[in-house]
Design a protein around this motif. Structure first.
Motif, PDB file in Angstrom:
ATOM      1  N   ILE A 188       0.859  -1.299  -0.148  1.00 59.26           N
ATOM      2  CA  ILE A 188       0.074  -0.311  -0.104  1.00 59.26           C
ATOM      3  C   ILE A 188       0.809   1.697  -0.011  1.00 59.26           C
ATOM      4  O   ILE A 188       1.632   1.498   0.612  1.00 59.26           O
ATOM      5  N   ASP A 220       1.174   4.734   0.848  1.00 55.92           N
ATOM      6  CA  ASP A 220       0.144   6.110   1.455  1.00 55.92           C
ATOM      7  C   ASP A 220       0.687   7.419   0.602  1.00 55.92           C
ATOM      8  O   ASP A 220       2.291   7.367   1.221  1.00 55.92           O
ATOM      9  N   ASP A 224       0.321   9.984   2.527  1.00 50.99           N
ATOM     10  CA  ASP A 224       0.603  11.217   3.250  1.00 50.99           C
ATOM     11  C   ASP A 224       2.068  10.829   3.295  1.00 50.99           C
ATOM     12  O   ASP A 224       2.458  12.214   3.454  1.00 50.99           O
ATOM     13  N   LYS A 225       1.732   9.953   3.156  1.00 53.59           N
ATOM     14  CA  LYS A 225       3.795   9.540   4.594  1.00 53.59           C
ATOM     15  C   LYS A 225       4.932   9.295   3.271  1.00 53.59           C
ATOM     16  O   LYS A 225       5.962   9.954   3.932  1.00 53.59           O
ATOM     17  N   CYS A 226       4.470   9.168   2.330  1.00 51.72           N
ATOM     18  CA  CYS A 226       5.943   8.332   1.445  1.00 51.72           C
ATOM     19  C   CYS A 226       6.411   9.786   0.712  1.00 51.72           C
ATOM     20  O   CYS A 226       5.243  10.379   0.283  1.00 51.72           O
ATOM     21  N   GLU A 253      -7.776   7.380  -6.023  1.00 53.78           N
ATOM     22  CA  GLU A 253      -7.748   5.904  -4.890  1.00 53.78           C
ATOM     23  C   GLU A 253      -7.411   4.846  -4.857  1.00 53.78           C
ATOM     24  O   GLU A 253      -8.941   4.607  -5.762  1.00 53.78           O
ATOM     25  N   SER A 272      -3.040   5.042  -1.755  1.00 56.06           N
ATOM     26  CA  SER A 272      -4.096   5.689  -1.049  1.00 56.06           C
ATOM     27  C   SER A 272      -3.146   7.177  -0.480  1.00 56.06           C
ATOM     28  O   SER A 272      -2.427   7.126  -0.275  1.00 56.06           O
ATOM     29  N   ASN A 273      -4.740   7.368   0.196  1.00 56.07           N
ATOM     30  CA  ASN A 273      -4.232   8.907   0.684  1.00 56.07           C
ATOM     31  C   ASN A 273      -4.057   9.967  -0.888  1.00 56.07           C
ATOM     32  O   ASN A 273      -3.414  10.895  -0.914  1.00 56.07           O
ATOM     33  N   GLY A 325      -7.837  -1.371  -0.165  1.00 55.70           N
ATOM     34  CA  GLY A 325      -6.083  -2.184   0.741  1.00 55.70           C
ATOM     35  C   GLY A 325      -6.327  -3.547   0.257  1.00 55.70           C
ATOM     36  O   GLY A 325      -5.119  -4.242   1.306  1.00 55.70           O
ATOM     37  N   SER A 355      -3.310  -4.340   7.297  1.00 56.69           N
ATOM     38  CA  SER A 355      -2.852  -3.339   7.254  1.00 56.69           C
ATOM     39  C   SER A 355      -2.114  -3.033   9.146  1.00 56.69           C
ATOM     40  O   SER A 355      -1.092  -2.034   8.898  1.00 56.69           O
ATOM     41  N   LYS A 385       1.503  -1.713   9.431  1.00 58.75           N
ATOM     42  CA  LYS A 385       1.717  -0.216  10.685  1.00 58.75           C
ATOM     43  C   LYS A 385       2.936  -0.828  11.285  1.00 58.75           C
ATOM     44  O   LYS A 385       3.992   0.055  11.270  1.00 58.75           O
TER      45      LYS A 385
END
Length: 432
Positions: free
Chosen positions: A70, A72, A74-76, A97, A119-120, A145, A198, A202
């Motif tokens: 996944i 993401d 927002d994070k990558c 998405e 994602s995001n 997901g 997921s 995390k």
């Protein structure tokens, strides 16, 4: 070979093996539409984000950068941005998405079918790039997901590898992928499986970030300790500048070929290529062994430091490792430094403070060589032995902590993989 669910009540036999009775088998063509992609090169991208910029998913990043299925957004922070002066076709498909992107080319068999799910995405403009296939669920039969895991079902994964063609590079065509069959649990079960996986992702991500933080902290500590900018209490004497040749004896390893390696060999040994692939600054455990007569070999003394004598690049050669143990056979193309200097300290010091200086000593074009006569001229700056040992033990402790964290990470990843296989095949069912 029987499976754990064969002939079990509530399961049915399909072309993809035994699956729960309420699960379906559908082709990729039944489930997904293919989106248009581009063939932009790396030179047409950068990493300068700005409002309204266009992100581009490159197949190389699917293989090497995005470690989890996944992605993401927002994070990558490692998604390339298309240069402002690059013209993009008006027919290009912008990703949404839950869209999945597959690398359609791989240099190794293990990477065939590597896939990520987005994602995001939110309001970000994203396109799929060179050597990718972009897919979007057209029926609403796959859960957010879960889509990235569709191709990780054991038999589906094998099917994808079977359709890969090529010799040096394996490729997957859209027409062949359309025929691949997928195993689909009911949507509620997909959601539950995705949530479980997921949770593991995390935990893996949190541990990965911790390792990165520890590695950065160790790097900063090395820069301070190995230059004398940071001193331990009780050490005040000036560091002394000397030539390496004045404080060390130099030897050359003797050839140990790949054919000389024996699984149950008596003598532990190190071949020069292993310095690039297997070992770091400290070699405390040796992976290879040989049955060659030790009278024809060069055996290590405690705390010998070894540096490759040849390689493809100068920076590759400028890699030092300390062999902690005695009587390890050291193969050909290795420079052996034997000295009263603490070996662990010297290894860290050469790799951090003198790496570029060593690289400058190397010679050659297609094959780079580093000769003993050149290493002897290297100027180094040394503290007293006690301070060397204190620095070495501090950095070794930091390395050990990182090593243990990486072991925990490998265990987490292995456990997740085992659980994933059971969940994706229906061998283990989840409560809805």
């Amino acid at each position: 070979m029987e499976t754990a669910v064969e002939n079990k009540v509530g399961y049915k036999k399909t072309k993809l093996g035994w699956i729960p009775e309420d699960w379906e088998v559908l082709n990729v063509s039944d489930v997904f539409d293919f989106l248009s992609t581009n063939s932009l090169s790396r030179s047409q991208m950068n990493y300068s984000e700005s409002d309204g910029c266009l992100y581009n998913i490159h197949y190389g990043d699917i293989h090497a950068t995005y470690s989890e299925p996944i992605l993401d957004l927002d994070k990558c922070k490692q998604v390339p941005v298309v240069n402002d002066d690059v013209l993009i076709s008006s027919s290009i498909s912008y990703l949404k998405e839950g869209d999945i992107v597959m690398a359609d080319a791989s240099e190794d068999y293990a990477g065939v079918g590597a896939t990520i799910e987005l994602s995001n995405v939110n309001n970000k403009k994203i396109v799929a790039g060179l050597h990718t296939l972009a897919l979007r669920d057209k029926l609403g039969v796959t859960a957010q997901g879960y889509r990235a895991y569709l191709l990780k079902h054991p038999k589906v994964s094998v099917s994808v590898k079977v359709i890969a063609t090529g010799s040096k590079v394996y490729g997957i065509s859209k027409s062949n992928l359309l025929k691949i069959s997928l195993v689909l649990p009911p949507l509620p079960e997909q959601h539950k499986i995705a949530t479980i996986l997921s949770t593991w992702d995390k935990a893996i991500d949190k541990l990965t970030q911790l390792i990165t933080t520890k590695e950065q902290r160790k790097k900063g500590l090395m820069q301070l300790l190995l230059t004398g900018k940071k001193r331990f209490s009780g050490f005040t004497e000036e560091w002394k500048e000397v030539k390496l040749g004045d404080v060390a004896t130099f030897l050359k390893g003797k050839g140990i070929s790949k054919n000389d390696i024996a699984e149950k060999g008596i003598t532990p040994c190190i071949r020069y290529g292993e310095l690039y692939t297997t070992y770091n600054e400290i070699i405390s455990s040796v992976v290879s062994h040989t049955n060659l007569d030790i009278r024809n070999l060069v055996l290590s003394e405690e705390d010998d430091v070894i540096i490759p004598a040849s390689g493809e690049t100068a920076l590759d050669i400028a890699t030092a490792s300390c062999v902690i143990n005695k009587n390890v056979a050291l193969g050909g193309d290795l420079n052996i430094i034997r000295t009263e200097i603490d070996g662990v300290f010297l290894s860290y010091y050469l790799n951090t403070s003198k790496k570029h200086d060593i690289a400058k000593l190397a010679q050659g074009i297609s094959v780079i060589h580093l000769y003993t006569s050149q290493l002897k001229t290297l100027q180094i700056c040394l503290p007293k032995k006690g301070e060397q040992q204190k620095i070495a033990s501090t950095l070794s402790a930091a390395d050990k902590e990182i090593e243990l964290l990486k072991l925990d990470l490998n265990n987490l990843q292995r456990q997740k993989k085992g659980l994933m296989q059971k969940l994706l095949t229906g061998e283990v069912r989840v409560k809805i």
